[in-house]
Design a protein around this motif. Structure first.
Motif, PDB file in Angstrom:
ATOM      1  N   HIS A  66       0.869  -1.173   0.000  1.00  0.00           N
ATOM      2  CA  HIS A  66       0.000   0.000   0.000  1.00  0.00           C
ATOM      3  C   HIS A  66       0.909   1.227   0.000  1.00  0.00           C
ATOM      4  CE1 HIS A  66      -3.651  -2.314   0.610  1.00  0.00           C
ATOM      5  NE2 HIS A  66      -2.979  -3.039   1.491  1.00  0.00           N
ATOM      6  N   VAL A  67       0.702   2.082  -0.978  1.00  0.00           N
ATOM      7  CA  VAL A  67       1.629   3.187  -1.252  1.00  0.00           C
ATOM      8  C   VAL A  67       0.918   4.520  -1.078  1.00  0.00           C
ATOM      9  CG1 VAL A  67       3.140   4.243  -2.979  1.00  0.00           C
ATOM     10  CG2 VAL A  67       2.912   1.741  -2.879  1.00  0.00           C
ATOM     11  N   LEU A  68       1.596   5.457  -0.415  1.00  0.00           N
ATOM     12  CA  LEU A  68       1.106   6.826  -0.267  1.00  0.00           C
ATOM     13  C   LEU A  68       2.129   7.772  -0.868  1.00  0.00           C
ATOM     14  CD1 LEU A  68      -0.902   8.916   0.921  1.00  0.00           C
ATOM     15  CD2 LEU A  68       0.450   8.837   3.039  1.00  0.00           C
ATOM     16  N   VAL A  69       1.683   8.634  -1.775  1.00  0.00           N
ATOM     17  CA  VAL A  69       2.551   9.604  -2.433  1.00  0.00           C
ATOM     18  C   VAL A  69       2.128  11.010  -2.032  1.00  0.00           C
ATOM     19  CG1 VAL A  69       3.418  10.496  -4.638  1.00  0.00           C
ATOM     20  CG2 VAL A  69       2.890   8.052  -4.403  1.00  0.00           C
ATOM     21  N   TYR A  70       3.076  11.791  -1.541  1.00  0.00           N
ATOM     22  CA  TYR A  70       2.836  13.208  -1.271  1.00  0.00           C
ATOM     23  C   TYR A  70       3.265  14.011  -2.491  1.00  0.00           C
ATOM     24  CZ  TYR A  70       1.995  12.394   3.709  1.00  0.00           C
ATOM     25  OH  TYR A  70       1.478  11.983   4.912  1.00  0.00           O
ATOM     26  N   GLY A  71       2.285  14.713  -3.083  1.00  0.00           N
ATOM     27  CA  GLY A  71       2.562  15.567  -4.233  1.00  0.00           C
ATOM     28  C   GLY A  71       2.058  14.963  -5.518  1.00  0.00           C
ATOM     29  N   SER A  72       1.255  15.723  -6.264  1.00  0.00           N
ATOM     30  CA  SER A  72       0.749  15.250  -7.558  1.00  0.00           C
ATOM     31  C   SER A  72       1.218  16.153  -8.692  1.00  0.00           C
ATOM     32  CB  SER A  72      -0.778  15.140  -7.544  1.00  0.00           C
ATOM     33  OG  SER A  72      -1.371  16.387  -7.187  1.00  0.00           O
ATOM     34  N   GLY A  73       2.452  16.665  -8.541  1.00  0.00           N
ATOM     35  CA  GLY A  73       3.130  17.291  -9.674  1.00  0.00           C
ATOM     36  C   GLY A  73       3.697  16.204 -10.570  1.00  0.00           C
ATOM     37  N   THR A  74       4.569  16.584 -11.478  1.00  0.00           N
ATOM     38  CA  THR A  74       5.111  15.626 -12.440  1.00  0.00           C
ATOM     39  C   THR A  74       5.718  14.411 -11.761  1.00  0.00           C
ATOM     40  OG1 THR A  74       5.602  17.394 -14.008  1.00  0.00           O
ATOM     41  CG2 THR A  74       6.742  15.309 -14.328  1.00  0.00           C
TER      42      THR A  74
ATOM     43  N   VAL B 132      -1.666  12.509  -1.942  1.00  0.00           N
ATOM     44  CA  VAL B 132      -2.033  13.679  -1.151  1.00  0.00           C
ATOM     45  C   VAL B 132      -1.409  14.917  -1.789  1.00  0.00           C
ATOM     46  CG1 VAL B 132      -1.777  14.828   1.086  1.00  0.00           C
ATOM     47  CG2 VAL B 132      -2.194  12.369   0.984  1.00  0.00           C
ATOM     48  N   ASP B 133      -2.198  15.982  -1.903  1.00  0.00           N
ATOM     49  CA  ASP B 133      -1.683  17.260  -2.391  1.00  0.00           C
ATOM     50  C   ASP B 133      -2.579  18.363  -1.834  1.00  0.00           C
ATOM     51  OD1 ASP B 133      -0.940  19.578  -4.089  1.00  0.00           O
ATOM     52  OD2 ASP B 133       0.087  18.091  -5.320  1.00  0.00           O
ATOM     53  N   ILE B 134      -1.970  19.451  -1.376  1.00  0.00           N
ATOM     54  CA  ILE B 134      -2.782  20.543  -0.832  1.00  0.00           C
ATOM     55  C   ILE B 134      -3.491  21.321  -1.924  1.00  0.00           C
ATOM     56  CG2 ILE B 134      -1.356  20.775   1.239  1.00  0.00           C
ATOM     57  CD1 ILE B 134      -0.031  23.213  -0.074  1.00  0.00           C
ATOM     58  N   ASN B 135      -3.094  21.099  -3.186  1.00  0.00           N
ATOM     59  CA  ASN B 135      -3.733  21.750  -4.324  1.00  0.00           C
ATOM     60  C   ASN B 135      -4.751  20.786  -4.926  1.00  0.00           C
ATOM     61  OD1 ASN B 135      -4.477  22.834  -6.795  1.00  0.00           O
ATOM     62  ND2 ASN B 135      -2.426  23.566  -7.301  1.00  0.00           N
ATOM     63  N   PRO B 136      -6.044  20.981  -4.669  1.00  0.00           N
ATOM     64  CA  PRO B 136      -7.046  20.024  -5.152  1.00  0.00           C
ATOM     65  C   PRO B 136      -7.109  19.931  -6.667  1.00  0.00           C
ATOM     66  CG  PRO B 136      -8.106  21.996  -4.238  1.00  0.00           C
ATOM     67  CD  PRO B 136      -6.656  22.096  -3.899  1.00  0.00           C
TER      68      PRO B 136
ATOM     69  N   THR C   9      -7.569  10.026  -3.360  1.00  0.00           N
ATOM     70  CA  THR C   9      -6.818  11.273  -3.217  1.00  0.00           C
ATOM     71  C   THR C   9      -7.371  12.043  -2.027  1.00  0.00           C
ATOM     72  OG1 THR C   9      -8.291  12.549  -4.670  1.00  0.00           O
ATOM     73  CG2 THR C   9      -6.398  11.437  -5.714  1.00  0.00           C
ATOM     74  N   ALA C  10      -6.540  12.940  -1.509  1.00  0.00           N
ATOM     75  CA  ALA C  10      -6.966  13.785  -0.392  1.00  0.00           C
ATOM     76  C   ALA C  10      -6.045  14.986  -0.311  1.00  0.00           C
ATOM     77  CB  ALA C  10      -6.927  13.007   0.919  1.00  0.00           C
TER      78      ALA C  10
ATOM     79  N   ILE D  32       6.072   7.967   0.004  1.00  0.00           N
ATOM     80  CA  ILE D  32       7.006   8.672  -0.870  1.00  0.00           C
ATOM     81  C   ILE D  32       6.729  10.163  -0.799  1.00  0.00           C
ATOM     82  CG2 ILE D  32       7.801   8.984  -3.248  1.00  0.00           C
ATOM     83  CD1 ILE D  32       6.729   6.116  -3.796  1.00  0.00           C
ATOM     84  N   ASP D  33       7.728  10.943  -0.408  1.00  0.00           N
ATOM     85  CA  ASP D  33       7.584  12.393  -0.505  1.00  0.00           C
ATOM     86  C   ASP D  33       8.130  12.850  -1.847  1.00  0.00           C
ATOM     87  OD1 ASP D  33       7.201  15.211   0.439  1.00  0.00           O
ATOM     88  OD2 ASP D  33       9.337  15.208  -0.027  1.00  0.00           O
ATOM     89  N   ALA D  34       7.264  13.448  -2.660  1.00  0.00           N
ATOM     90  CA  ALA D  34       7.663  13.992  -3.957  1.00  0.00           C
ATOM     91  C   ALA D  34       7.506  15.510  -3.969  1.00  0.00           C
ATOM     92  CB  ALA D  34       6.839  13.358  -5.076  1.00  0.00           C
ATOM     93  N   THR D  35       7.559  16.118  -2.770  1.00  0.00           N
ATOM     94  CA  THR D  35       7.347  17.568  -2.673  1.00  0.00           C
ATOM     95  C   THR D  35       8.588  18.327  -2.216  1.00  0.00           C
ATOM     96  OG1 THR D  35       6.642  17.580  -0.350  1.00  0.00           O
ATOM     97  CG2 THR D  35       4.949  17.105  -2.014  1.00  0.00           C
ATOM     98  N   GLY D  36       9.360  17.742  -1.309  1.00  0.00           N
ATOM     99  CA  GLY D  36      10.464  18.470  -0.682  1.00  0.00           C
ATOM    100  C   GLY D  36       9.992  19.463   0.359  1.00  0.00           C
ATOM    101  N   ASN D  37       8.702  19.455   0.650  1.00  0.00           N
ATOM    102  CA  ASN D  37       8.114  20.394   1.604  1.00  0.00           C
ATOM    103  C   ASN D  37       8.225  19.853   3.025  1.00  0.00           C
ATOM    104  OD1 ASN D  37       5.407  21.083   3.219  1.00  0.00           O
ATOM    105  ND2 ASN D  37       5.905  22.824   1.909  1.00  0.00           N
ATOM    106  N   ALA D  38       8.680  20.691   3.957  1.00  0.00           N
ATOM    107  CA  ALA D  38       8.943  20.235   5.321  1.00  0.00           C
ATOM    108  C   ALA D  38       7.694  19.663   5.990  1.00  0.00           C
ATOM    109  CB  ALA D  38       9.511  21.388   6.155  1.00  0.00           C
ATOM    110  N   LYS D  39       6.538  20.304   5.813  1.00  0.00           N
ATOM    111  CA  LYS D  39       5.311  19.824   6.453  1.00  0.00           C
ATOM    112  C   LYS D  39       4.893  18.466   5.896  1.00  0.00           C
ATOM    113  CE  LYS D  39       3.434  24.353   7.746  1.00  0.00           C
ATOM    114  NZ  LYS D  39       2.308  25.315   7.581  1.00  0.00           N
TER     115      LYS D  39
END
Length: 329
Positions: free
Chosen positions: A162-170, A190-194, A208-209, A225-232
């Motif tokens: 079961h995989v969780l990815v932070y960030g839905s950019g490229t 997960v992405d803060i930009n809906p 998604t959420a 997987i963090d694909a954002t580099g964002n500290a939060k």
């Protein structure tokens, strides 16, 4: 020739620079398209590049227009994608199979003039020939895909995870596509930009959420997987890893970014925290996956700017708008 030029931190222009000339075992590539990446923003901040000014652009493809002495593998007119990584092949890390961690690591578009220009110079060994059915511009996606492939090499993900990815950019979307093809039981994003999450849903994500707490997996995820580099996002993701799970730092964080870990939890739950840096033995495989249609350029490429609008393209990317943004000389 015309080229984008990062002259100093925060200062980018489009200028006229000297045309490149090939040395031994080098080729000159007429650039068809060059992708923008978070690394370009870091260079703008004064990180990564040892000296400025620099012509950025490490994600590019184009047509070979000149050959240096000793080049027999390619011909003028061949279309290629270019691996930007330049290794010394002499340091301990190169000699032990970790060339991406080379003590003397350099890269086209980072420490050497890159593909945000009409022409770019590349070693012939870094060029991958493109089959006829691939559009040259679209092949600029091969370099970021090769980074995602390297990420999955590090993960050694097992079937049914079961995989969780932070960030839905490229990059987050590429990790999503690879997760689906490496036997994941579920992939959630997960992405803060809906607005960005709509693309993830179109690609067939499980859920998604805008915050991982909205998702129904109280025991956590086998792979985060963090694909954002964002500290939060990083801090939140570290707390979402299931027992015996793995956290992959894939996004490029600022140098000053920090996160808090719980050593006892890492020990007691056998959690692995790892990272993936750039490209290692993955560019050729990414080109083959791309040729096989693993990702759809029509989905991943949202904007195509002329080279003269490079500063505006970089602004759009920095604002988190769109997906992959290309510039076309």
């Amino acid at each position: 020739m015309k080229a984008a030029l990062i002259e100093a931190p925060g200062a980018v222009t489009v200028s006229t620079v000297e045309d490149p000339a090939p040395g031994p075992r080098q080729v000159v590539v007429r650039v068809a398209a060059c992708g923008l990446c978070g690394t370009d923003l870091h260079i703008m901040q004064g990180e990564f590049a040892p000296t400025l000014p620099i012509v950025p652009g490490h994600e590019f493809a184009g047509e070979v227009v000149a050959l240096g002495r000793g080049v027999t593998e390619l011909a003028v007119g061949d279309r290629v994608a270019v691996d930007p990584s330049l290794y010394c092949h002499e340091c301990r890390y190169c000699r032990t199979g970790h060339a991406n961690l080379c003590d003397n690591w350099q890269a086209i578009g980072v420490s050497r003039p890159g593909g945000a220009a009409e022409y770019a110079l590349a070693p012939v060994a870094n060029c991958v020939w493109l089959p006829d059915h691939i559009t040259t511009e679209d092949a600029a996606l091969i370099e970021p895909l090769s980074c995602a492939v390297r990420g999955y090499d590090v993960l050694s993900a097992r079937m049914g995870a079961h995989v969780l990815v932070y960030g839905s950019g490229t990059m987050g979307l590429m990790m999503l596509e690879l997760a689906k093809r490496t036997g994941a039981a579920s992939v959630e994003v997960v992405d803060i930009n809906p607005d960005r999450l709509a693309t993830a849903r179109a690609l067939g994500v499980t859920a998604t959420a805008t915050h991982a707490g909205e998702l129904d997996r109280p025991q956590g995820w086998d792979v985060v997987i963090d694909a954002t580099g964002n500290a939060k996002a990083i801090q939140d993701g570290l707390g979402r890893v299931a027992k015996a799970g793995t956290f992959l730092q894939f996004g490029v964080a600022d140098y000053a970014t920090t996160a808090v870990i719980e050593p006892y939890r890492i020990y007691n739950q056998e959690i692995t925290i790892t990272g993936s840096m750039a490209v290692l033995h993955s560019f050729e495989r990414a080109a083959e996956l791309f040729a096989a249609g693993v990702i759809d350029p029509a989905v991943f490429i949202s904007d195509r700017f002329p080279l003269g609008d490079y500063p505006q393209a970089l602004e759009r990317f920095a604002a988190g708008q769109g997906r992959k943004i290309l510039v076309r000389p």
